[in-house]
Design a protein around this motif. Structure first.
Motif, short mmCIF file in Angstrom:
data_model
loop_
_atom_site.label_atom_id
_atom_site.label_comp_id
_atom_site.label_asym_id
_atom_site.label_seq_id
_atom_site.Cartn_x
_atom_site.Cartn_y
_atom_site.Cartn_z
N THR A 172 0.84 -1.20 0.00
CA THR A 172 0.00 0.00 0.00
C THR A 172 0.87 1.25 0.00
O THR A 172 1.87 1.30 0.70
N GLY A 187 4.40 1.53 -3.16
CA GLY A 187 3.54 0.41 -3.51
C GLY A 187 4.28 -0.59 -4.38
O GLY A 187 5.37 -0.33 -4.89
N ASN A 192 -0.03 -4.84 -7.88
CA ASN A 192 -0.67 -3.57 -7.54
C ASN A 192 -1.62 -3.12 -8.63
O ASN A 192 -1.28 -3.16 -9.81
#
Length: 243
Positions: A172, A187, A192
């Motif tokens: 994240t 990230g 992702n």
């Protein structure tokens, strides 16, 4: 100084290629810092390693998946916290890992520290308490993932001294500035945003730190098909948790 940050490629060559092509097109990036977990989860291990180790503008550190796979290669204890999740998958990665990369992976540091002007930058896969920096991976030196808030980052990295702490591991995005330190995680490159890969750009000029997160579209269909075509163990967990 302008540098790129990539992390958590996780065996996804197509995402890595898209990111590095985008960085190269910019033409003004001085260095690339790769924050680990290049192998594991994805299945394109050797293609990823071919690409990153062939570059002379990239510095690389180890992630927990890299070290866990190498514990199998080295016949040293495997981390207990990953046994129920990734043991069979990591065995598969080990069996397909080109032996030419054993030494290079074993030699990766856990931390890189740099000074640009008056700004100190720390590159690390995720927090490892200072007293654990040399502990083997089976001792679980990496701290548990915590929530992505400024307060949590202050606590997590309280033993680290730097103006900018750049890290990965938690896929994240993090970007927090508590006036004493900046915490940045761009990230994961490889796991992702569906058919997008991400990376970071950091510019340090006259003691001012500027940070951008870049999102690059790529075709992820071949990567996804490969799990079935290669009969990769752990597909259900990987797709449920990461893809």
């Amino acid at each position: 100084m302008k540098f790129a940050v990539i992390t958590d490629v996780h065996g996804n060559f197509d995402a890595l290629e898209a990111v590095l092509d985008d960085i190269d097109r910019k033409g003004d990036v001085d260095k690339i810092y790769n924050l680990g977990d290049n192998i594991g989860v994805g299945h394109e291990t050797n293609k990823v390693l071919d690409y990153i180790f062939d570059r002379d503008d990239m510095e690389i550190i180890a992630g927990n998946h890299d070290e866990a796979v190498m514990s199998l290669v080295n016949d040293t204890p495997y981390p207990e916290d990953l046994k129920d999740k990734f043991f069979e998958h990591h065995q598969w990665i080990e069996n397909h890992l080109d032996e030419d990369y054993y030494d290079k992976l074993n030699e990766l540091p856990r931390v890189i520290e740099k000074k640009f002007g008056n700004k100190k930058v720390l590159f690390i896969h995720y927090e490892i308490p200072n007293e654990q920096l040399s502990a083997p991976i089976d001792k679980q030196p990496f701290s548990p993932i915590t929530e992505p808030t400024e307060e949590a980052m202050q606590t997590l990295f309280s033993d680290k001294q730097a103006d900018l702490i750049v890290f990965g591991h938690n896929h994240t995005v993090h970007l927090f500035d508590d006036k004493e330190k900046i915490y940045f995680n761009p990230g994961a490159v490889g796991l992702n945003n569906g058919a997008h890969a991400v990376y970071g750009l950091v510019t340090i000029e006259e003691d001012v730190i500027s940070i951008d997160r870049v999102k690059v579209a790529y075709d992820n269909e071949e990567f996804l098909r490969g799990f079935d075509e290669k009969q990769v163990p752990g597909k259900s967990l990987i797709f449920d948790k990461f893809l």
